[in-house]
Design a protein around this motif. Structure first.
Motif, PDB file in Angstrom:
ATOM      1  N   ILE A 232      37.604 -23.596 -16.486  1.00 31.81           N
ATOM      2  CA  ILE A 232      37.264 -23.252 -17.580  1.00 31.81           C
ATOM      3  C   ILE A 232      36.408 -24.487 -18.325  1.00 31.81           C
ATOM      4  CG2 ILE A 232      38.065 -23.047 -19.985  1.00 31.81           C
ATOM      5  CD1 ILE A 232      40.420 -21.525 -19.027  1.00 31.81           C
ATOM      6  N   ALA A 233      36.959 -25.609 -18.080  1.00 32.08           N
ATOM      7  CA  ALA A 233      36.051 -26.724 -18.723  1.00 32.08           C
ATOM      8  C   ALA A 233      34.703 -26.817 -18.073  1.00 32.08           C
ATOM      9  CB  ALA A 233      36.866 -27.964 -18.244  1.00 32.08           C
ATOM     10  N   LYS A 234      34.374 -26.393 -16.851  1.00 35.22           N
ATOM     11  CA  LYS A 234      32.980 -26.388 -16.307  1.00 35.22           C
ATOM     12  C   LYS A 234      32.217 -25.414 -16.934  1.00 35.22           C
ATOM     13  CE  LYS A 234      34.439 -27.312 -11.603  1.00 35.22           C
ATOM     14  NZ  LYS A 234      34.418 -27.228 -10.331  1.00 35.22           N
ATOM     15  N   SER A 235      32.830 -24.181 -17.270  1.00 35.98           N
ATOM     16  CA  SER A 235      31.921 -23.388 -18.139  1.00 35.98           C
ATOM     17  C   SER A 235      31.689 -23.594 -19.668  1.00 35.98           C
ATOM     18  CB  SER A 235      32.576 -21.992 -18.162  1.00 35.98           C
ATOM     19  OG  SER A 235      31.815 -20.938 -18.890  1.00 35.98           O
ATOM     20  N   ALA A 236      32.868 -24.161 -20.074  1.00 39.17           N
ATOM     21  CA  ALA A 236      33.117 -24.319 -21.561  1.00 39.17           C
ATOM     22  C   ALA A 236      32.105 -25.495 -22.257  1.00 39.17           C
ATOM     23  CB  ALA A 236      34.399 -24.689 -22.135  1.00 39.17           C
ATOM     24  N   LYS A 237      31.718 -26.514 -21.323  1.00 42.42           N
ATOM     25  CA  LYS A 237      31.039 -27.477 -21.618  1.00 42.42           C
ATOM     26  C   LYS A 237      29.330 -26.952 -21.456  1.00 42.42           C
ATOM     27  CE  LYS A 237      34.422 -31.096 -20.756  1.00 42.42           C
ATOM     28  NZ  LYS A 237      34.948 -32.193 -19.921  1.00 42.42           N
ATOM     29  N   LEU A 238      29.113 -25.791 -21.021  1.00 44.24           N
ATOM     30  CA  LEU A 238      27.678 -25.429 -20.982  1.00 44.24           C
ATOM     31  C   LEU A 238      27.294 -24.909 -22.389  1.00 44.24           C
ATOM     32  CD1 LEU A 238      27.665 -23.810 -17.469  1.00 44.24           C
ATOM     33  CD2 LEU A 238      27.156 -26.105 -18.032  1.00 44.24           C
ATOM     34  N   THR A 239      26.132 -24.465 -22.655  1.00 41.90           N
ATOM     35  CA  THR A 239      25.840 -23.817 -23.684  1.00 41.90           C
ATOM     36  C   THR A 239      26.747 -22.799 -24.143  1.00 41.90           C
ATOM     37  OG1 THR A 239      24.081 -22.194 -24.904  1.00 41.90           O
ATOM     38  CG2 THR A 239      24.087 -22.751 -22.497  1.00 41.90           C
ATOM     39  N   PRO A 240      27.468 -22.467 -25.215  1.00 39.78           N
ATOM     40  CA  PRO A 240      28.304 -21.515 -25.802  1.00 39.78           C
ATOM     41  C   PRO A 240      27.415 -20.059 -26.156  1.00 39.78           C
ATOM     42  CG  PRO A 240      28.069 -22.782 -27.584  1.00 39.78           C
ATOM     43  CD  PRO A 240      27.649 -23.745 -26.336  1.00 39.78           C
ATOM     44  N   LEU A 241      26.444 -20.410 -26.761  1.00 37.86           N
ATOM     45  CA  LEU A 241      25.646 -19.076 -26.863  1.00 37.86           C
ATOM     46  C   LEU A 241      25.077 -18.614 -25.458  1.00 37.86           C
ATOM     47  CD1 LEU A 241      23.845 -16.768 -28.771  1.00 37.86           C
ATOM     48  CD2 LEU A 241      22.171 -18.424 -28.765  1.00 37.86           C
ATOM     49  N   GLY A 242      24.623 -19.266 -24.625  1.00 35.89           N
ATOM     50  CA  GLY A 242      24.238 -18.984 -23.508  1.00 35.89           C
ATOM     51  C   GLY A 242      25.249 -18.182 -22.503  1.00 35.89           C
ATOM     52  N   ARG A 243      26.511 -18.840 -22.494  1.00 35.83           N
ATOM     53  CA  ARG A 243      27.575 -18.155 -21.899  1.00 35.83           C
ATOM     54  C   ARG A 243      27.684 -16.867 -22.473  1.00 35.83           C
ATOM     55  NH1 ARG A 243      31.732 -21.616 -23.163  1.00 35.83           N
ATOM     56  NH2 ARG A 243      32.290 -20.332 -24.834  1.00 35.83           N
ATOM     57  N   THR A 244      27.904 -16.583 -23.567  1.00 31.77           N
ATOM     58  CA  THR A 244      28.065 -15.291 -24.502  1.00 31.77           C
ATOM     59  C   THR A 244      27.032 -14.127 -23.673  1.00 31.77           C
ATOM     60  OG1 THR A 244      29.028 -16.128 -26.194  1.00 31.77           O
ATOM     61  CG2 THR A 244      28.271 -13.849 -26.487  1.00 31.77           C
ATOM     62  N   ARG A 245      25.765 -14.791 -23.706  1.00 35.52           N
ATOM     63  CA  ARG A 245      24.630 -13.849 -23.270  1.00 35.52           C
ATOM     64  C   ARG A 245      24.981 -13.369 -21.701  1.00 35.52           C
ATOM     65  NH1 ARG A 245      24.702 -13.297 -27.928  1.00 35.52           N
ATOM     66  NH2 ARG A 245      23.358 -13.647 -29.636  1.00 35.52           N
ATOM     67  N   MET A 246      25.397 -14.474 -20.848  1.00 36.77           N
ATOM     68  CA  MET A 246      25.415 -14.085 -19.724  1.00 36.77           C
ATOM     69  C   MET A 246      26.649 -13.376 -19.354  1.00 36.77           C
ATOM     70  SD  MET A 246      24.192 -15.141 -16.622  1.00 36.77           S
ATOM     71  CE  MET A 246      23.600 -16.766 -16.855  1.00 36.77           C
ATOM     72  N   LYS A 247      27.587 -13.097 -20.161  1.00 36.01           N
ATOM     73  CA  LYS A 247      28.702 -12.381 -20.209  1.00 36.01           C
ATOM     74  C   LYS A 247      28.225 -10.794 -20.386  1.00 36.01           C
ATOM     75  CE  LYS A 247      32.717 -12.988 -22.241  1.00 36.01           C
ATOM     76  NZ  LYS A 247      33.951 -13.171 -22.791  1.00 36.01           N
ATOM     77  N   GLU A 248      27.349 -10.703 -21.605  1.00 36.03           N
ATOM     78  CA  GLU A 248      26.466  -9.699 -21.785  1.00 36.03           C
ATOM     79  C   GLU A 248      25.780  -9.350 -20.703  1.00 36.03           C
ATOM     80  OE1 GLU A 248      24.580  -9.889 -25.567  1.00 36.03           O
ATOM     81  OE2 GLU A 248      25.963 -10.933 -26.432  1.00 36.03           O
ATOM     82  N   LEU A 249      25.234  -9.873 -19.969  1.00 39.54           N
ATOM     83  CA  LEU A 249      24.349  -9.399 -18.949  1.00 39.54           C
ATOM     84  C   LEU A 249      25.080  -8.866 -17.804  1.00 39.54           C
ATOM     85  CD1 LEU A 249      21.675 -12.257 -18.879  1.00 39.54           C
ATOM     86  CD2 LEU A 249      21.124  -9.835 -19.288  1.00 39.54           C
ATOM     87  N   VAL A 250      26.408  -9.654 -17.419  1.00 39.52           N
ATOM     88  CA  VAL A 250      27.331  -8.966 -16.383  1.00 39.52           C
ATOM     89  C   VAL A 250      27.888  -7.362 -16.987  1.00 39.52           C
ATOM     90  CG1 VAL A 250      29.483  -9.375 -15.056  1.00 39.52           C
ATOM     91  CG2 VAL A 250      27.712 -11.340 -15.461  1.00 39.52           C
ATOM     92  N   ASN A 251      28.230  -7.494 -18.342  1.00 42.91           N
ATOM     93  CA  ASN A 251      28.821  -6.248 -18.629  1.00 42.91           C
ATOM     94  C   ASN A 251      27.570  -5.023 -18.459  1.00 42.91           C
ATOM     95  OD1 ASN A 251      31.424  -7.568 -19.227  1.00 42.91           O
ATOM     96  ND2 ASN A 251      30.879  -7.823 -21.373  1.00 42.91           N
ATOM     97  N   ILE A 252      26.501  -5.429 -18.831  1.00 42.78           N
ATOM     98  CA  ILE A 252      25.419  -4.508 -18.672  1.00 42.78           C
ATOM     99  C   ILE A 252      25.414  -3.957 -17.356  1.00 42.78           C
ATOM    100  CG2 ILE A 252      22.965  -4.113 -18.636  1.00 42.78           C
ATOM    101  CD1 ILE A 252      23.020  -6.202 -21.081  1.00 42.78           C
ATOM    102  N   ALA A 253      25.401  -4.708 -16.456  1.00 45.06           N
ATOM    103  CA  ALA A 253      25.326  -4.311 -14.920  1.00 45.06           C
ATOM    104  C   ALA A 253      26.404  -3.353 -14.490  1.00 45.06           C
ATOM    105  CB  ALA A 253      25.361  -5.800 -14.022  1.00 45.06           C
TER     106      ALA A 253
END
Length: 297
Positions: A232-253
């Motif tokens: 979790i820490a590996k992801s949480a320390k990245l951009t929070p907005l970018g992480r949310t948008r990346m989740k949206e992209l995966v959900n779109i797929a």
């Protein structure tokens, strides 16, 4: 020390046995039999909300009361300013969740309107888990079947103890998955593997689940929590907005055709790159060879 539900963002801090800070919320209401436990943990600066299904003597069933409590708790966690970086679901005792309350279904089936509401509420909780801005993780500490699998599939990541077992299991008792189990499992592991899991109702060990591509990591039971938190820490320390948008992209797929997904990807990425602070900050930090200072905007 753990509390059933959160009243507000006010918490008290205290050190945990592993040196990480635990932050416990206050009760918002009395929940019968304490269906869920909540623990807020500061793991090296990452705020992790751990929700535990808390009826181990009944193998942590997913019934309408549990779904209602989980839905409310997710709403409370994501409201206001003090939202967690990640939400982890796991079970107390030796079971993650053995699924629905089969005895309760005998009554529920005789009331079609109530049963329909239960199915819709269950799917709504799964939708929340897949779309909230926080990273969601199913930390499978023991047997995970039927409704337990459906909740796990709705999370961003699944981690699993090497001694745990996981599977659909619905047909074992002539039931069908009604909270996205058939649809999400096909997308997670492919048609042939999903048919095998669904049509045999068998449970599988962590190595098999890993080979099928279902889980993000396997750990020994005593190391599962720390290994999950490290991931979790590996992801949480990245951009929070970018992480949310990346989740949206995966959900779109998972819900569109390839052509539609490519067009939505183009639109989302264009908007993110040209309007967000974090996207520009990442480039500036790279050019200046300094750590980025993301704002989540």
């Amino acid at each position: 020390m753990e509390k059933t539900l959160v009243e507000d963002a006010a918490v008290q801090n205290e050190p945990s046995s592993n040196g990480h800070e635990h932050r416990h919320g206050r009760d918002a209401q009395s929940v019968k039999q304490q269906l869920l436990n909540l623990d807020r943990i500061d793991f090296d600066g990452v705020d992790i909300a751990v929700i535990r299904f808390n009826r181990p003597e009944q193998r942590n069933p997913i019934d309408k009361e549990t779904i209602a409590s989980l839905s409310e708790l997710l709403d409370l966690l994501m409201a206001g300013e003090a939202t967690p970086d990640a939400i982890v679901l796991t079970g107390n005792g030796s079971t993650f969740s053995a699924g629905g309350d089969l005895k309760g279904y005998q009554t529920l089936y005789r009331d079609p309107a109530r049963f329909r509401r239960f199915m819709e509420d269950f799917e709504d909780v799964c939708r929340k888990l897949s779309t909230v801005s926080a990273l969601t993780v199913a930390m499978v500490n023991g047997t995970c079947v039927a409704g337990g699998l459906e909740i796990s599939l709705a999370c961003d990541l699944i981690t699993m103890s090497d001694g745990a077992r996981i599977g659909d299991g619905h047909l074992q008792f002539a039931q069908l998955p009604g909270a996205g189990g058939s649809q999400r499992l096909v997308r997670a592991i492919g048609v042939q593997q999903a048919k095998k899991w669904l049509l045999t109702a068998e449970l599988y060990d962590a190595a098999t689940a890993d080979k099928a591509g279902l889980i993000a990591l396997i750990a020994q039971k005593e190391e599962l929590e720390s290994r999950t938190f490290e991931l979790i820490a590996k992801s949480a320390k990245l951009t929070p907005l970018g992480r949310t948008r990346m989740k949206e992209l995966v959900n779109i797929a998972q819900v569109t055709t390839l052509d539609e997904g490519l067009q939505q990807e183009l639109n989302l990425v264009f908007d993110y790159a040209t309007t967000s602070y974090d996207a520009t900050e990442g480039l500036h930090a790279f050019a200046a060879r300094r750590p980025p200072n993301y704002r989540g905007e």
